[in-house]
Scaffold this active site. Sequence first.
Site, PDB file in Angstrom:
ATOM      1  N   HIS A  57       0.938  -1.174   0.035  1.00 17.43           N
ATOM      2  CA  HIS A  57      -0.093   0.043   0.223  1.00 17.43           C
ATOM      3  C   HIS A  57       0.832   1.255  -0.027  1.00 17.43           C
ATOM      4  O   HIS A  57       2.221   1.157   0.497  1.00 17.43           O
ATOM      5  CB  HIS A  57      -1.033   0.081   1.179  1.00 17.43           C
ATOM      6  CG  HIS A  57      -0.470   0.171   2.475  1.00 17.43           C
ATOM      7  ND1 HIS A  57      -0.386   1.437   2.928  1.00 17.43           N
ATOM      8  CD2 HIS A  57       0.273  -0.683   3.367  1.00 17.43           C
ATOM      9  CE1 HIS A  57       0.292   1.157   4.310  1.00 17.43           C
ATOM     10  NE2 HIS A  57       0.590   0.080   4.386  1.00 17.43           N
ATOM     11  N   ASP A 113      -0.864   4.390   0.457  1.00 21.39           N
ATOM     12  CA  ASP A 113      -1.575   5.590   1.567  1.00 21.39           C
ATOM     13  C   ASP A 113      -0.683   5.418   2.860  1.00 21.39           C
ATOM     14  O   ASP A 113      -0.142   4.568   3.239  1.00 21.39           O
ATOM     15  CB  ASP A 113      -3.004   5.186   1.589  1.00 21.39           C
ATOM     16  CG  ASP A 113      -3.138   3.773   2.360  1.00 21.39           C
ATOM     17  OD1 ASP A 113      -2.578   2.855   2.126  1.00 21.39           O
ATOM     18  OD2 ASP A 113      -4.280   3.769   3.144  1.00 21.39           O
ATOM     19  N   ASP A 153       6.249   2.368   6.668  1.00 23.66           N
ATOM     20  CA  ASP A 153       4.593   1.948   6.464  1.00 23.66           C
ATOM     21  C   ASP A 153       3.911   2.518   5.452  1.00 23.66           C
ATOM     22  O   ASP A 153       3.242   3.443   5.543  1.00 23.66           O
ATOM     23  CB  ASP A 153       3.960   2.001   7.712  1.00 23.66           C
ATOM     24  CG  ASP A 153       2.686   1.268   7.857  1.00 23.66           C
ATOM     25  OD1 ASP A 153       2.235   0.744   6.783  1.00 23.66           O
ATOM     26  OD2 ASP A 153       1.914   1.733   8.773  1.00 23.66           O
ATOM     27  N   GLU A 212      -5.204   1.079   2.753  1.00 25.13           N
ATOM     28  CA  GLU A 212      -4.937   0.064   3.800  1.00 25.13           C
ATOM     29  C   GLU A 212      -5.060   0.575   5.359  1.00 25.13           C
ATOM     30  O   GLU A 212      -5.451   0.022   6.144  1.00 25.13           O
ATOM     31  CB  GLU A 212      -3.518  -0.482   3.639  1.00 25.13           C
ATOM     32  CG  GLU A 212      -3.332  -1.996   4.432  1.00 25.13           C
ATOM     33  CD  GLU A 212      -2.478  -1.507   5.869  1.00 25.13           C
ATOM     34  OE1 GLU A 212      -2.826  -2.468   6.757  1.00 25.13           O
ATOM     35  OE2 GLU A 212      -2.102  -0.449   6.079  1.00 25.13           O
ATOM     36  N   GLU A 213      -4.653   1.955   5.309  1.00 23.26           N
ATOM     37  CA  GLU A 213      -4.721   2.578   6.516  1.00 23.26           C
ATOM     38  C   GLU A 213      -6.326   2.997   6.869  1.00 23.26           C
ATOM     39  O   GLU A 213      -6.459   3.395   7.770  1.00 23.26           O
ATOM     40  CB  GLU A 213      -3.783   3.942   6.595  1.00 23.26           C
ATOM     41  CG  GLU A 213      -2.413   3.627   6.448  1.00 23.26           C
ATOM     42  CD  GLU A 213      -1.629   2.846   7.389  1.00 23.26           C
ATOM     43  OE1 GLU A 213      -2.222   2.299   8.547  1.00 23.26           O
ATOM     44  OE2 GLU A 213      -0.500   2.426   7.118  1.00 23.26           O
ATOM     45  N   GLU A 229       4.681  -5.315   3.868  1.00 22.35           N
ATOM     46  CA  GLU A 229       4.836  -4.715   5.155  1.00 22.35           C
ATOM     47  C   GLU A 229       6.103  -4.919   5.907  1.00 22.35           C
ATOM     48  O   GLU A 229       6.724  -5.854   5.484  1.00 22.35           O
ATOM     49  CB  GLU A 229       3.350  -5.156   6.158  1.00 22.35           C
ATOM     50  CG  GLU A 229       2.065  -4.732   5.377  1.00 22.35           C
ATOM     51  CD  GLU A 229       1.796  -3.370   5.992  1.00 22.35           C
ATOM     52  OE1 GLU A 229       2.433  -2.552   6.404  1.00 22.35           O
ATOM     53  OE2 GLU A 229       0.488  -2.871   5.576  1.00 22.35           O
ATOM     54  N   HIS A 270       3.751   4.805  11.929  1.00 23.58           N
ATOM     55  CA  HIS A 270       2.878   5.670  12.273  1.00 23.58           C
ATOM     56  C   HIS A 270       3.460   6.767  13.580  1.00 23.58           C
ATOM     57  O   HIS A 270       2.828   7.645  13.902  1.00 23.58           O
ATOM     58  CB  HIS A 270       1.666   5.052  13.156  1.00 23.58           C
ATOM     59  CG  HIS A 270       0.745   4.469  12.338  1.00 23.58           C
ATOM     60  ND1 HIS A 270      -0.392   3.926  12.499  1.00 23.58           N
ATOM     61  CD2 HIS A 270       1.110   3.814  10.858  1.00 23.58           C
ATOM     62  CE1 HIS A 270      -0.919   2.986  11.509  1.00 23.58           C
ATOM     63  NE2 HIS A 270      -0.037   2.929  10.680  1.00 23.58           N
TER      64      HIS A 270
END
Lengths: 54, 319
Positions: free
Chosen positions: B60, B62, B84, B114-115, B137, B292
């Site tokens: 991903h 995003d 991430d 995905e987020e 990931e 994050h």
Amino acid sequence: MNNECPMCGCVLCYTNVELNELLPCPDCGSDLEVRSLDPFTLEMAPLEREDWGE
Amino acid sequence: MDEDIELLKDLVSTPSVTGNTKEAAQLIKSWCISHGMDAEVTDGAVTVNPCGEELLLLGHFDTVPGGIPLRIENGELWGRGSVDAKGPLCAALNALKGLPELRDRVSLVGVPDEEGSSETAYRLRRTMKERPCIILEPSGWDGITISYNGRLLVEIEVTTPPSHSGHDIPFSTEVALDILDRIRITSKARLLEVHGDITRTRLKLDIRYPPDERPVLPQGTETVSIRTLEDVKPYRSDKFSWLVRSFVKAIRASGGDPVFKRKTGTADMNVLGEVWSTPIIAFGPGNGGLDHTDEERISLDEYRKGIEVLRTAIRDILS
């Protein structure tokens, strides 16, 4: 191919295994890895650990 | 410029918070086409080599919000998404770039959500033919992620009759907190929201749980209502699969000592794994502990090792 389980010493016999394949010891249940085919060598499989995140 | 880093640098410097990912999708598509790969953007997702049906790489692009200015310092690339999961995604794209002979057998999908809702992964599991899958990931270049926890998002509302502090009748606030304590005996429950007063209290809980350990929730009653808002099932791969073997082999070939990771978070592996019966693992360079955070960065040596491992593993999988 014969080798001993590094955990319990049980003699194991496998056929058609591949390098780095993971196998359970049928006797003690330990996870093992085929580290060499000639000579046939079994070692403990990589460890598991908890990890934060995605 | 180091060619393997070029896409990572461009993509990390292109903001792509979930819901605002068009520019990043076009960037990936253009890079793929300029490197001889087929690529298309559909419903915001980028599909590379759509004809490759033997193996799926799913990543991903995003990110969660939070601007971290792009910089390279002491061999590390800083920026939101560097770990991430733009790092793992770019590593996979660079791995494919180096495997032109296998491109028509492997497809890659980069998803934009995905987020968020994981809508694209849910669509893929309905519409795409099952196939072995590598979720992109961060596991670390010498790590293989074999499981993700499940996630249960629940709302618990407790109502109690009006009462005086001098009485023994518990307030709704106390009953609600008691329920939370009981859930926490068996599960990791985080309190996202709490609203209310002494007669009506509402809790919103985020409960994470490992495979084979479904959280124990109280039964709903006339005074306690339980509402499930989201239920993502946990997933555990078969450690004895040939897909895992290929990664163990590839990591050892690059000089690493593999380690299996059980992730406490969730990812699109949960979504596909719930339905698909083909082997699935997650792999990607980067330290997932930085996901994050304001410290998000990826070691460029680690990133290059990740490309090498992916390339070796894909070759072995399709041999």
